[in-house]
Design an enzyme around this catalytic site. Structure first.
Site, PDB file in Angstrom:
ATOM      1  N   ASP A   8       0.869  -1.174   0.000  1.00 54.40           N
ATOM      2  CA  ASP A   8       0.000   0.000   0.000  1.00 54.40           C
ATOM      3  C   ASP A   8       0.901   1.217   0.000  1.00 54.40           C
ATOM      4  O   ASP A   8       1.470   1.582   1.028  1.00 54.40           O
ATOM      5  CB  ASP A   8      -0.912  -0.018   1.233  1.00 54.40           C
ATOM      6  CG  ASP A   8      -1.696   1.285   1.405  1.00 54.40           C
ATOM      7  OD1 ASP A   8      -1.794   2.054   0.427  1.00 54.40           O
ATOM      8  OD2 ASP A   8      -2.212   1.525   2.519  1.00 54.40           O
ATOM      9  N   LYS A  70       2.555  11.303  -3.774  1.00 54.19           N
ATOM     10  CA  LYS A  70       1.503  10.532  -4.454  1.00 54.19           C
ATOM     11  C   LYS A  70       0.491  11.454  -5.123  1.00 54.19           C
ATOM     12  O   LYS A  70      -0.094  11.107  -6.147  1.00 54.19           O
ATOM     13  CB  LYS A  70       0.824   9.609  -3.443  1.00 54.19           C
ATOM     14  CG  LYS A  70      -0.250   8.698  -4.023  1.00 54.19           C
ATOM     15  CD  LYS A  70      -0.770   7.764  -2.952  1.00 54.19           C
ATOM     16  CE  LYS A  70      -1.887   6.877  -3.434  1.00 54.19           C
ATOM     17  NZ  LYS A  70      -2.324   5.923  -2.385  1.00 54.19           N
ATOM     18  N   GLU A 171      -7.389   0.297  -4.000  1.00 50.96           N
ATOM     19  CA  GLU A 171      -7.248   0.245  -2.543  1.00 50.96           C
ATOM     20  C   GLU A 171      -8.526  -0.194  -1.822  1.00 50.96           C
ATOM     21  O   GLU A 171      -8.459  -1.072  -0.948  1.00 50.96           O
ATOM     22  CB  GLU A 171      -6.770   1.611  -2.032  1.00 50.96           C
ATOM     23  CG  GLU A 171      -5.319   1.907  -2.417  1.00 50.96           C
ATOM     24  CD  GLU A 171      -4.944   3.362  -2.256  1.00 50.96           C
ATOM     25  OE1 GLU A 171      -5.776   4.146  -1.743  1.00 50.96           O
ATOM     26  OE2 GLU A 171      -3.822   3.736  -2.646  1.00 50.96           O
ATOM     27  N   ASP A 193     -12.953   5.015   1.934  1.00 52.41           N
ATOM     28  CA  ASP A 193     -11.497   5.116   2.023  1.00 52.41           C
ATOM     29  C   ASP A 193     -11.070   6.577   1.949  1.00 52.41           C
ATOM     30  O   ASP A 193     -11.028   7.178   0.871  1.00 52.41           O
ATOM     31  CB  ASP A 193     -10.865   4.313   0.879  1.00 52.41           C
ATOM     32  CG  ASP A 193      -9.345   4.276   0.951  1.00 52.41           C
ATOM     33  OD1 ASP A 193      -8.760   4.955   1.817  1.00 52.41           O
ATOM     34  OD2 ASP A 193      -8.736   3.552   0.136  1.00 52.41           O
TER      35      ASP A 193
END
Length: 526
Positions: A8, A70, A171, A193
């Site tokens: 992850d 990211k 994810e 999420d």
């Protein structure tokens, strides 16, 4: 047989796991911690630090300490998101020749993929130290709402550090896999999420080992970083009112404030108020200036309520796409550290009319799900029969007058392949330009450009007569391939798609040669 790890790669923290006896297990980093800060720092001595050691440099060496990269992966420099980030980040951002964003520090510029590869390389080192053996294969996760550029960039980052990506998995889907394996529960789950940089909502049907993603939606620029920045702005504005001094241009002061803001935010998930104390934050001709403020949970909630509210339309759209209503959801799974905020939990509970599951660790479940996916690929998880994921964006091509013709609708089950017929717009046209796009706007210019290529050698004919079949394929990683053929000649034209952004394969190989295939052994290297 060599181990396959699940990774992850998070905006603020990353985690790595593997499958042991059919169950996912988190691999500790070299400091013995289950998660690793997604931070890279370059010291004046020429050392490169990754993870916890890099995070310690954030205050003393802010201009050369890179975090939240990211959010920059697969982004154009001119995008509103990148331009907004420039005012918040202590390190520099510059434009690449192809329009992408580059991270700038100490007179150097690196792609977000290169920075990401350093974090992935450290996680790879942690796994190799844990197993006392080489690791080369992985399953890696990405936000469900990542587009093709962002997915490919993530794969490139893994390749740069010597990892072979066996599968890219969304994810929320990974979290659903880990949850389903752990509980054995059937029904429809909503995976909410909210991580450090992105938000996704995925509706997942679990039935006797079949994991069927019904729909997904999200915002690739909504996460914990935005909550931190609201506290930062609150402190900076208050300091300016009290002293007349503007800390907005003081990179060192801003980084101290940001670190204190994140700490305060975390504490307010478990207490109702906390003190932010930053001595000697600035000075004027009279004396030194300090920040000493009490931040209550109520104030934090008033500062960030609109951010939490932004998740609701995304949930509503995911439900509409799946043709479901809140009562049809059997359980809610929270993923990402920002979901620890009481206001987030309450918003989710109020919307669905039931409390979320509490027995899972939102920081670790995604990596654990990636490890489960590795077991599915290798036949090590017998309980899970099939994973059916979806594409989060529509795909199509540009037509006349800035039009956009969709070929594959969003939330189509992947892998998938679909062909659509197009034609020429001019008499005796011998070639056509095919502009591949990803997005939901009816205007081509408002969607994400994936590639442009030309189909040549079309038989001369009046406009509208030739039939050109354009075929879109999305593989299990969510990556796109496009081809075109002239039906009249009966031949498939071999075409090369030129990416509109990102790294070419030759550039990835060149970076690998210049950086080497390993990144450190103790969280730092030179």
């Amino acid at each position: 047989m060599s181990r396959v790890i699940g990774i992850d790669l998070g905006t603020t923290y990353s985690c790595v796991a593997y499958l042991e006896g059919g169950q996912p297990v988190v691999i500790p980093n070299l400091e013995g911690l289950p998660t690793t800060p997604s931070v890279v720092s370059f010291t004046s001595a020429g050392e490169r630090l990754v993870g916890t050691l890099a995070l310690r440099q954030a205050i003393t060496n802010p201009r050369n300490t890179i975090f939240a990269v990211k959010r920059l992966v697969g982004q154009k420099f001119a995008s509103p998101e990148v331009q907004k980030a420039r005012g918040k980040l202590p390190y520099g951002l510059v434009e690449a020749p192809n329009g992408d964003v580059l991270v700038s520090f100490d007179s150097k510029s690196l792609t977000p993929q290169e920075i990401s590869s350093m974090i992935l390389g450290y996680l790879k080192t942690c796994a190799e130290s844990f197993f006392n053996d080489k690791v080369s294969d992985c399953v890696i996760t990405v936000p469900a709402h990542f587009n093709d550029h962002q997915r490919q960039a993530t794969k490139d980052a893994a390749q740069i550090c010597g990892l072979n990506v066996q599968r890219v998995i969304n994810e929320p889907t990974a979290a659903g896999l880990a949850y389903g394996l752990n509980t054995g529960s059937n029904g429809v789950a909503a995976v909410f999420d909210l991580g450090g940089g992105t938000f996704d909502i995925t509706l997942l049907e679990i039935q006797d080992g079949v994991f069927n993603v019904l729909s997904t939606n999200g915002d690739s620029y909504l996460g914990g970083e935005d909550f931190d920045n609201r506290i930062v702005d609150w402190l900076v504005d208050d300091f300016h009112r009290e002293t007349g001094l503007d800390l907005g241009t003081d990179k060192l002061a801003l980084q101290r404030i940001k670190e204190a803001s994140e700490k305060a935010k975390r504490e307010l998930s478990f207490t109702t108020e906390t003190e932010i104390n930053l001595p000697f934050i600035s000075s004027d001709k009279s004396d030194s200036k300090h920040i000493r403020k009490t931040l209550t949970r109520g104030t934090l909630e008033s500062l960030t309520a609109d951010l939490v509210d932004k998740t609701v339309p995304r949930i509503e759209q995911a439900l509409a796409d799946a043709q479901l209503t809140p009562p049809a959801i059997d359980r809610i799974i929270l993923v990402g550290g920002q979901t620890r905020m009481p206001m987030v939990k309450k918003k989710v509970s109020d919307f669905f009319g039931r409390p979320p599951e509490e027995q899972i660790n939102p920081d670790e479940i995604v990596a654990m799900g990636a490890a489960v996916q590795s077991g599915i690929l290798h036949g090590d998880v017998r309980e899970l029969v099939l994973l059916l994921d979806v594409t989060s964006h529509s795909l199509g091509i540009e037509t006349e007058n800035d039009g956009y013709e969709v070929v594959i609708e969003r939330n189509a089950t992947i892998p998938t392949r679909k062909t659509k017929a197009f034609t020429t717009v001019e008499n005796n046209q011998r070639r056509v330009k095919i502009h591949v796009l990803q997005g939901e706007s009816p205007l081509a210019s408002l969607n994400v450009s994936l590639a442009v290529f030309e189909l040549v050698g079309i038989e001369p004919a009046p406009a509208g007569v030739p039939q050109i079949d354009v075929t879109f394929e999305i593989n299990a990683d969510g990556l796109v391939q496009v081809s075109a053929a002239d039906v009249e000649t009966g031949s498939q034209h071999k075409i090369e798609i030129r990416p509109s952004s990102g790294l070419m394969a030759s550039e990835v190989k060149e970076i690998m040669r210049s950086l080497g295939e390993g990144h450190g052994g103790s969280g730092e290297d030179g």
